[in-house]
Design an enzyme around this catalytic site. Structure first.
Site, short mmCIF file in Angstrom:
data_model
loop_
_atom_site.label_atom_id
_atom_site.label_comp_id
_atom_site.label_asym_id
_atom_site.label_seq_id
_atom_site.Cartn_x
_atom_site.Cartn_y
_atom_site.Cartn_z
N HIS A 186 0.78 -1.14 -0.03
CA HIS A 186 -0.03 -0.15 0.12
C HIS A 186 0.94 1.28 -0.16
O HIS A 186 0.39 2.31 -0.72
CB HIS A 186 -0.94 -0.09 1.12
N ARG A 293 0.06 -3.59 -15.99
CA ARG A 293 0.89 -5.06 -15.69
C ARG A 293 0.26 -5.73 -14.62
O ARG A 293 0.75 -5.60 -13.62
CB ARG A 293 2.21 -4.32 -15.54
N ARG A 329 -2.57 -6.30 -19.91
CA ARG A 329 -1.58 -7.37 -20.61
C ARG A 329 -1.74 -8.56 -19.58
O ARG A 329 -1.77 -8.69 -18.30
CB ARG A 329 -0.36 -6.55 -20.22
N GLU A 413 7.81 -6.92 -28.68
CA GLU A 413 9.01 -6.19 -27.83
C GLU A 413 10.05 -7.21 -27.59
O GLU A 413 11.28 -7.44 -27.02
CB GLU A 413 8.58 -6.15 -26.34
N ASN A 436 11.11 -1.17 -24.04
CA ASN A 436 12.21 -1.47 -22.99
C ASN A 436 12.81 -2.82 -23.16
O ASN A 436 13.88 -2.87 -23.23
CB ASN A 436 11.48 -1.54 -21.55
N ASP A 437 11.99 -3.72 -23.28
CA ASP A 437 12.55 -4.97 -23.94
C ASP A 437 13.16 -4.95 -25.18
O ASP A 437 14.25 -5.56 -25.26
CB ASP A 437 11.47 -6.14 -23.58
N ARG A 447 18.98 -4.10 -19.12
CA ARG A 447 18.10 -3.35 -18.94
C ARG A 447 17.95 -2.56 -17.53
O ARG A 447 17.79 -1.29 -17.49
CB ARG A 447 16.79 -4.03 -18.99
N CYS A 481 4.36 1.63 -25.59
CA CYS A 481 4.07 1.60 -24.30
C CYS A 481 5.31 1.43 -23.41
O CYS A 481 5.12 1.30 -22.18
CB CYS A 481 3.05 0.52 -23.78
C1 PEP Z 1 8.45 -3.06 -22.45
O1 PEP Z 1 9.17 -4.04 -22.51
O2 PEP Z 1 8.70 -1.88 -23.33
C2 PEP Z 1 7.18 -2.93 -21.69
C3 PEP Z 1 6.32 -2.03 -21.77
O3 PEP Z 1 7.17 -4.06 -20.94
P1 PEP Z 1 7.55 -3.98 -19.16
O4 PEP Z 1 8.27 -3.00 -18.98
O5 PEP Z 1 6.60 -4.38 -18.28
O6 PEP Z 1 8.53 -5.20 -19.54
MG MG Z 2 8.59 -5.95 -21.60
#
Ligand code: PEP
Ligand code: MG
Length: 543
Positions: A186, A293, A329, A413, A436-437, A447, A481
């Protein structure tokens, strides 16, 4: 000695720099030295301290209610009930009467024992109350010693925190880092709703930080930096200032469309997994959720969560999205998001779910039920091929049983998915690019450690562009995203490729909407085409 990074988990976005205020180093108290004759009086002092702590919590909850933050107030009010719990009071008395502990130590120790019991319960929601009890114990202990809980400027470092601590300290605290804690605790929920950067799970080394030491809390990447270099500290200051002014502007302009100066409208959605994040995103003008997520809400699960457990967690968020886009997701378990019951797996994302068909069926049915009334979009993580999408659609068809069919989209991704974007798009109602991935996998980066995702790398850009083209050809919307969607440098390029939607952290929604309003689409297109020209050369050279 240079910088030292302590890796944790991102619990609330944003970057903050400040002097550490170390709230709690934990520790247990096996025995005390209150004389037998004084123990009854000491126990009475402890009970008074618990009452004072409960009354603090009531006041904090009332202030939150007046500020229109009823959900946060409800969370904090459960602490009042804990303070009146006869079992907790009994524990405190036993520790004083039988072991001779002082009131303050007994309050902390009793709270710790209760917290440990809670944290071992299989129900993840109950386990998360552990931090709330510790927080109550700490607050009561401060009263037991005659200290009112302190409010301090700086970056708060603690073993764990309760939501009341966060709500009370927020006006002056710049960021929070916890050695323990969870992203769904929380305290993290309250931090996100307040726009306070927060990192949890940074490990015991975090508590070696000394009071007054300069630290950076990078809530975007889930890392705490000791001895930040001048550049890092300066970047954090810029981030703090930008977030503050962007938020003010965003709230004022939330109803204006995110439209470029030459008339291209971009939908700006939020990456939000909790009610508090959704509320902040809505305040800043988000047009729905582009990435929920779900796995973050079940990281402590002892087994596949049941249908009822999932609906109980997902419904409070999705119920607020009636008629609006709600992109949920599917569990992206694996890697650093592996709950105890999946320890040891090497798969990630949809592969994990396809390996557990019953778990996938329950999950799909629960998401569809929790999302009723919303414009529900199911987003499939870590897709590698069109076959993954066909497999998910097949299982979905078996659980719908008359329920409305949601839209289904793929996260692009992985380089494999980007290269197969056209075939994947043919199986999808939308695509969402996870930069991101994608960046990490294409460039072989770590990462969690890299300071900035190099989203302008030509190879990565060419894969994003190819994915957007595949979406266009299939006449389906394409969303970005990952963090690149809220990065000032990459945003114009992503818009220039023809992306339809951007989904960004709740606290960044307003800033991104404002950036879009300042763009010229034709100019963005020229810039992205120029970069793609370079990428053609670069990829040919690399192959
Ligand atoms: C990504 O990989 O860009 C993504 C949005 O997923 P996460 O950051 O949750 O791995
Ligand atoms: Mg990802």
């Amino acid at each position: 000695m240079g910088e030292r990074a302590l890796q944790g988990v991102s619990a609330a976005p944003g970057i903050a720099v400040g002097h550490a205020v170390v709230l709690d180093r934990g520790g247990s108290h096996a025995s005390g030295n209150v004389r037998e004759a004084d123990r009854l009086g000491e126990a009475a002092r402890a009970r008074d301290a618990l009452r004072l702590a409960a009354s603090d919590l009531e006041n904090i909850a009332e202030d939150l209610r007046h500020a229109g933050r009823g959900d946060d107030a409800d969370i904090i009010e459960t602490g009042v009930l804990m303070a009146m719990d006869p079992e907790l009071i009994g524990r405190v008395e036993t520790l004083i009467l039988h072991t001779g502990l002082e009131a303050a130590d007994a309050l902390r120790e009793a709270a710790e024992q209760t917290a440990l019991e809670l944290s071992m319960l299989p129900d993840p929601m109950l386990a998360l109350r552990a931090d709330d009890v510790r927080s109550l114990g700490r607050r009561a202990a401060a009263h037991g010693k005659g200290d009112a809980p302190r409010v301090s400027e700086g970056v708060l470092i603690a073993d764990s925190l309760g939501p009341a601590d966060v709500a009370e300290l927020a006006p002056t605290v710049r960021g929070i880092a916890l050695a323990g804690g969870g992203v769904t605790a929380h305290a993290a929920i309250v931090a996100r709703s307040l726009g306070l950067p927060m990192v949890v799970g940074a490990g015991a080394d975090l508590l070696k930080i000394v009071n007054g030491e300069e630290v950076v809390v990078d809530g975007d990447r889930g890392v705490v930096i000791r001895k930040p270099d001048a550049e890092r500290a300066a970047l954090a200051r810029v981030d703090t200032e930008q977030r503050r002014s962007a938020r003010e502007l965003a709230i004022a302009r939330r109803l204006e469309p995110a439209q470029t100066t030459d008339g291209r409208t971009i939908r700006v959605l939020a990456n939000a997994s909790t009610v508090a994040e959704l509320e902040e995103a809505t305040r800043q003008g988000a047009e729905g959720v582009g990435l929920m997520r779900t796995e973050l809400l079940f990281l402590e699960a002892a087994d596949w969560p049941t249908h009822e457990e999932q609906v109980a967690v997902l419904r409070p968020v999705l119920a607020r999205l009636q008629g609006q886009t709600a992109t949920v997701r599917l569990f992206d378990f694996g890697g650093d998001k592996t709950p105890p019951f999946l320890r040891g797996i090497t798969a990630r994302g949809i592969e994990v779910m396809l390996n557990a068909p019953e778990g996938l069926k329950t999950h799909l049915a629960a998401v569809v039920d929790a999302g009723r009334g919303a414009d529900l979009r199911l987003l499939v993580p870590m897709v590698m091929s069109a076959g993954d999408m066909r497999a998910v659609r097949h299982v979905l068809a078996t659980v719908l049983e008359g329920r409305d069919a949601p839209k289904v989209g793929a996260m692009i991704e992985t380089p494999e998915a980007a290269n197969a974007a056209a075939a994947i798009a043919a199986q999808c109602d939308f695509l969402s690019i996870g930069t991101n991935d994608l960046t990490q996998l294409v460039l072989g980066l770590d990462r969690e450690q890299s300071r900035k995702a190099p989203v302008l790398d030509p190879l990565v850009l060419s894969l994003i562009a190819a994915t957007v083209r595949a979406g266009r050809d299939a006449h389906i919307p394409v969303d970005v995203c990952g963090e690149a969607a809220s990065d000032e440098k990459s945003l114009p390029i992503i818009v220039g490729f023809g992306t339809d939607e951007l989904s960004v952290a709740a606290a960044r929604v307003g800033q991104v909407r404002q950036w879009v309003r300042e763009l010229d689409f034709a100019d963005c297109r020229r810039r992205s085409e120029a970069l793609l020209g370079q990428s053609g050369n670069t990829s040919r050279q690399r192959v």
